[in-house]
Design an enzyme around this catalytic site. Structure first.
Site, PDB file in Angstrom:
ATOM      1  N   HIS A 157      -3.196  44.448 106.489  1.00 46.09           N
ATOM      2  CA  HIS A 157      -4.333  44.132 106.857  1.00 46.09           C
ATOM      3  C   HIS A 157      -4.238  42.650 107.622  1.00 46.09           C
ATOM      4  O   HIS A 157      -4.267  41.743 106.946  1.00 46.09           O
ATOM      5  CB  HIS A 157      -5.540  44.100 105.749  1.00 46.09           C
ATOM      6  CG  HIS A 157      -6.814  43.991 106.354  1.00 46.09           C
ATOM      7  ND1 HIS A 157      -7.995  44.127 105.562  1.00 46.09           N
ATOM      8  CD2 HIS A 157      -7.352  43.505 107.448  1.00 46.09           C
ATOM      9  CE1 HIS A 157      -9.089  43.771 106.220  1.00 46.09           C
ATOM     10  NE2 HIS A 157      -8.945  43.609 107.406  1.00 46.09           N
ATOM     11  N   ARG A 173     -12.727  49.665 107.964  1.00 52.12           N
ATOM     12  CA  ARG A 173     -12.179  49.682 106.500  1.00 52.12           C
ATOM     13  C   ARG A 173     -11.674  50.922 106.054  1.00 52.12           C
ATOM     14  O   ARG A 173     -12.235  52.062 106.790  1.00 52.12           O
ATOM     15  CB  ARG A 173     -13.408  49.418 105.635  1.00 52.12           C
ATOM     16  CG  ARG A 173     -14.200  47.913 105.657  1.00 52.12           C
ATOM     17  CD  ARG A 173     -13.144  47.004 105.007  1.00 52.12           C
ATOM     18  NE  ARG A 173     -13.562  45.537 104.680  1.00 52.12           N
ATOM     19  CZ  ARG A 173     -13.213  44.621 105.820  1.00 52.12           C
ATOM     20  NH1 ARG A 173     -12.381  44.915 106.841  1.00 52.12           N
ATOM     21  NH2 ARG A 173     -13.441  43.477 105.794  1.00 52.12           N
ATOM     22  N   ASN A 207     -13.234  36.119 113.624  1.00 54.52           N
ATOM     23  CA  ASN A 207     -12.313  37.096 113.961  1.00 54.52           C
ATOM     24  C   ASN A 207     -12.675  38.388 114.745  1.00 54.52           C
ATOM     25  O   ASN A 207     -11.543  39.060 114.650  1.00 54.52           O
ATOM     26  CB  ASN A 207     -11.423  37.214 112.931  1.00 54.52           C
ATOM     27  CG  ASN A 207     -11.777  37.899 111.760  1.00 54.52           C
ATOM     28  OD1 ASN A 207     -12.917  38.528 111.903  1.00 54.52           O
ATOM     29  ND2 ASN A 207     -11.236  37.773 110.354  1.00 54.52           N
ATOM     30  N   GLN A 248      -6.553  47.665  98.594  1.00 59.55           N
ATOM     31  CA  GLN A 248      -5.922  46.636  99.040  1.00 59.55           C
ATOM     32  C   GLN A 248      -5.353  45.578  98.028  1.00 59.55           C
ATOM     33  O   GLN A 248      -6.257  44.973  97.571  1.00 59.55           O
ATOM     34  CB  GLN A 248      -6.254  45.884 100.255  1.00 59.55           C
ATOM     35  CG  GLN A 248      -6.593  46.885 101.783  1.00 59.55           C
ATOM     36  CD  GLN A 248      -7.228  46.174 102.873  1.00 59.55           C
ATOM     37  OE1 GLN A 248      -7.220  46.971 103.828  1.00 59.55           O
ATOM     38  NE2 GLN A 248      -7.317  44.780 102.990  1.00 59.55           N
TER      39      GLN A 248
HETATM   40  P1  NDP Z   1     -20.934  43.222 113.583  1.00 62.86           P
HETATM   41  O1  NDP Z   1     -22.029  42.987 112.529  1.00 62.86           O
HETATM   42  O2  NDP Z   1     -21.021  42.531 114.833  1.00 62.86           O
HETATM   43  O3  NDP Z   1     -21.234  44.861 113.966  1.00 62.86           O
HETATM   44  C1  NDP Z   1     -21.152  45.955 113.012  1.00 62.86           C
HETATM   45  C2  NDP Z   1     -21.948  46.927 113.728  1.00 62.86           C
HETATM   46  O4  NDP Z   1     -21.815  48.026 112.878  1.00 62.86           O
HETATM   47  C3  NDP Z   1     -23.501  46.529 113.933  1.00 62.86           C
HETATM   48  O5  NDP Z   1     -23.751  46.814 115.218  1.00 62.86           O
HETATM   49  C4  NDP Z   1     -24.175  47.589 112.929  1.00 62.86           C
HETATM   50  O6  NDP Z   1     -25.274  48.235 113.679  1.00 62.86           O
HETATM   51  C5  NDP Z   1     -23.136  48.875 112.879  1.00 62.86           C
HETATM   52  N1  NDP Z   1     -23.239  49.681 112.041  1.00 62.86           N
HETATM   53  C6  NDP Z   1     -23.673  49.437 110.754  1.00 62.86           C
HETATM   54  N2  NDP Z   1     -23.646  50.726 110.094  1.00 62.86           N
HETATM   55  C7  NDP Z   1     -23.544  51.775 111.307  1.00 62.86           C
HETATM   56  C8  NDP Z   1     -23.531  53.104 111.209  1.00 62.86           C
HETATM   57  N3  NDP Z   1     -23.752  53.708 109.952  1.00 62.86           N
HETATM   58  N4  NDP Z   1     -23.459  53.644 112.075  1.00 62.86           N
HETATM   59  C9  NDP Z   1     -23.175  53.271 113.400  1.00 62.86           C
HETATM   60  N5  NDP Z   1     -23.143  51.956 113.384  1.00 62.86           N
HETATM   61  C10 NDP Z   1     -23.132  51.177 112.301  1.00 62.86           C
HETATM   62  O7  NDP Z   1     -19.526  43.281 112.989  1.00 62.86           O
HETATM   63  P2  NDP Z   1     -18.296  43.014 113.526  1.00 62.86           P
HETATM   64  O8  NDP Z   1     -17.944  43.817 114.798  1.00 62.86           O
HETATM   65  O9  NDP Z   1     -17.868  41.723 113.658  1.00 62.86           O
HETATM   66  O10 NDP Z   1     -17.138  43.553 112.441  1.00 62.86           O
HETATM   67  C11 NDP Z   1     -17.308  45.001 112.152  1.00 62.86           C
HETATM   68  C12 NDP Z   1     -16.532  45.337 110.692  1.00 62.86           C
HETATM   69  O11 NDP Z   1     -15.186  45.394 111.262  1.00 62.86           O
HETATM   70  C13 NDP Z   1     -16.701  44.485 109.662  1.00 62.86           C
HETATM   71  O12 NDP Z   1     -17.786  44.722 108.954  1.00 62.86           O
HETATM   72  C14 NDP Z   1     -15.529  44.590 108.750  1.00 62.86           C
HETATM   73  O13 NDP Z   1     -15.493  45.739 108.010  1.00 62.86           O
HETATM   74  C15 NDP Z   1     -14.536  44.910 110.054  1.00 62.86           C
HETATM   75  N6  NDP Z   1     -13.272  43.799 110.484  1.00 62.86           N
HETATM   76  C16 NDP Z   1     -12.108  44.058 110.268  1.00 62.86           C
HETATM   77  C17 NDP Z   1     -11.087  43.115 110.422  1.00 62.86           C
HETATM   78  C18 NDP Z   1      -9.789  43.236 110.239  1.00 62.86           C
HETATM   79  O14 NDP Z   1      -9.056  42.325 110.000  1.00 62.86           O
HETATM   80  N7  NDP Z   1      -9.369  44.574 110.290  1.00 62.86           N
HETATM   81  C19 NDP Z   1     -11.880  41.634 110.566  1.00 62.86           C
HETATM   82  C20 NDP Z   1     -13.273  41.426 110.966  1.00 62.86           C
HETATM   83  C21 NDP Z   1     -14.218  42.638 110.534  1.00 62.86           C
HETATM   84  P3  NDP Z   1     -26.595  47.628 113.749  1.00 62.86           P
HETATM   85  O15 NDP Z   1     -26.372  46.087 113.512  1.00 62.86           O
HETATM   86  O16 NDP Z   1     -27.244  47.918 115.099  1.00 62.86           O
HETATM   87  O17 NDP Z   1     -27.390  48.188 112.667  1.00 62.86           O
END
Ligand code: NDP
Length: 400
Positions: free
Chosen positions: A333, A285, A147, A314
């Site tokens: 959400h 989140r 998603n 939530q």
């Molecule tokens: P990904 O795993 O593709 O991306 C997460 C990114 O966050 C990675 O690039 C990671 O960096 C980066 N990251 C982690 N920690 C840090 C930090 N401290 N500072 C900067 N960047 C950081 O996940 P998605 O993009 O698919 O999803 C991200 C988040 O969105 C999910 O974890 C979830 O919480 C939320 N979400 C919400 C939804 C909703 O319905 N509202 C649905 C789906 C997701 P790197 O890997 O380079 O270390």
């Protein structure tokens, strides 16, 4: 034979839809980076139907029962007397969606001696105490990418809706008014603004791509830098830390997972470093932001707006201040649980269960914790620890 305990949100108040607004959803087979969409052996549901609520059962019942497993589905998830907590005692697998999270705290994990798999139907496994899962050797998996685009589209919608003052203008129409000046006294164009994302993972990068045609100036901060060619293509400015990025941005969109490093990242101090009149869009989140600091910043005018669909806990209690703070565009959400998204994460849930029961490897990209350590995507994007503290507050929620 296994017991699968599945926590889903309630059905619509008027019952399951008899007819849907549309007859089909597009069939997405591959994502932007080449990863294939879920590939279960079969599905027992119609894509485009409501699968994420209790009666939808993620389309899993026939599959599980045909193999002799037991499926228990409930929305009653909070507090010691909840059905979830009672059924947990002999559950082998827990399935939960982040939209209506069954918080798997260390205490609850201790009450579930048979638990082997905590499966997130969606993305984001912060509702599980990952540290406790590591310690107990429980596998945590989620349906990575299922998603992400749903959320990226939502982020673009919320940015436009905030900057252009859409929601208050719509209210004037519903009230029978034609109050143009009231509508536009907070309305701006997005063109030319500086927009930054905290994290350029699947969602963050998709947001950047979708915003490029708006002729904005794009920024990002992430622990790993994007390939140079992508930076050039999107004309991105990378920032080594979040402080440096928020100082120059008019709009900040938060797209990182919640883990100990990001919990309360947007506190009073960081918000004070933002431009006066900036907007925050948070679909990642709720706990990444300090609840009361957001309210104060909207009241003082330090922030011009805040929108998102994620809260902590939530469901949010009735008196959660984000329900009533000014200049906000909050929803429950929902961004990652469109009917389109549900078809993909239900299929992904089935794919993970098929692997689990067959004893074949779960795709690396779906793994968060495995073999007593962070694994797969989890090892890349999360840090060990627990972000579930305070989740017991969810039991204060009373339906409207
Ligand atoms: P990904 O795993 O593709 O991306 C997460 C990114 O966050 C990675 O690039 C990671 O960096 C980066 N990251 C982690 N920690 C840090 C930090 N401290 N500072 C900067 N960047 C950081 O996940 P998605 O993009 O698919 O999803 C991200 C988040 O969105 C999910 O974890 C979830 O919480 C939320 N979400 C919400 C939804 C909703 O319905 N509202 C649905 C789906 C997701 P790197 O890997 O380079 O270390």
């Amino acid at each position: 034979m296994a017991k699968v305990l599945c926590v889903l949100y309630d059905d619509p108040v008027n019952g399951m839809p008899k007819r849907y607004a549309r007859d089909t959803v597009p069939d997405i087979t591959r994502y932007h980076d080449g990863q294939t969409a879920p590939t279960p052996k079969a599905i027992d549901f119609t894509p485009g139907e409501l699968l994420g609520s209790v009666s939808g059962e993620l389309g899993l019942r026939r599959f599980l029962e045909s193999q002799g497993h037991t499926l228990v589905v409930t929305s009653d998830k909070d507090g010691p007397n909840s059905r979830f907590e009672k059924e947990l005692a002999d559950a082998d697998v827990v399935i939960s969606q982040p939209f209506w999270p069954a918080y798997l705290t260390a205490e609850r994990i201790a009450k579930a001696p048979k638990l082997k798999l905590a499966l997130t139907a969606g993305i984001g496994s912060d509702h599980v105490d990952l540290q406790a899962a590591v310690k107990r050797g429980i596998t945590v998996a989620e349906v990575t990418y299922s998603n992400s685009i749903s959320v990226a589209e939502h982020v673009v919608m919320m940015i436009l809706s905030q900057v252009r003052n859409y929601l208050p203008s719509h209210e004037w129409v519903k009230q029978g008014g034609w109050n143009i000046a009231d509508c536009v006294e907070r309305a701006y164009d997005l063109e030319g603004m500086h927009v930054g994302t905290v994290a350029a993972g699947r969602i963050g990068a998709a947001v950047l791509r979708r915003l490029k045609p708006f002729d904005v100036k794009l920024h990002y901060t992430d622990r790993h830098r994007l390939p140079e060619q992508v930076e050039r293509e999107l004309n991105l400015t990378w920032h080594a830390d979040v402080e440096s990025m928020v100082r120059v941005c008019d709009i900040v969109t938060i797209n990182c997972p919640l883990h100990p490093e990001t919990e309360h990242l947007f506190d009073e101090k960081l918000i004070a470093k933002m431009k006066r009149g900036a907007y925050i869009i948070n679909t990642a989140r709720g706990k990444i932001c300090d609840r009361d600091a957001i309210v104060r910043a909207l009241e003082s005018g330090q922030l011009a707006g805040y929108a998102g669909d994620v809260w902590f806990p939530q469901p949010a209690p009735r008196d959660h201040p984000w329900r009533s703070m000014p200049h906000q565009g909050m929803t429950p959400h929902t961004s990652g649980t469109t009917l389109s998204a549900q078809a993909r994460y239900a299929a992904g849930t089935r794919e993970i269960l098929e692997c689990f029961f067959a004893g074949t490897p779960i795709r690396d990209e779906y793994l968060i914790v495995d073999g007593g350590k962070l694994a797969g995507v989890g090892a890349h994007s999360y840090s060990e620890g627990d972000a579930t503290k305070g989740s017991e507050e969810a039991s204060r929620y009373q339906p409207a």
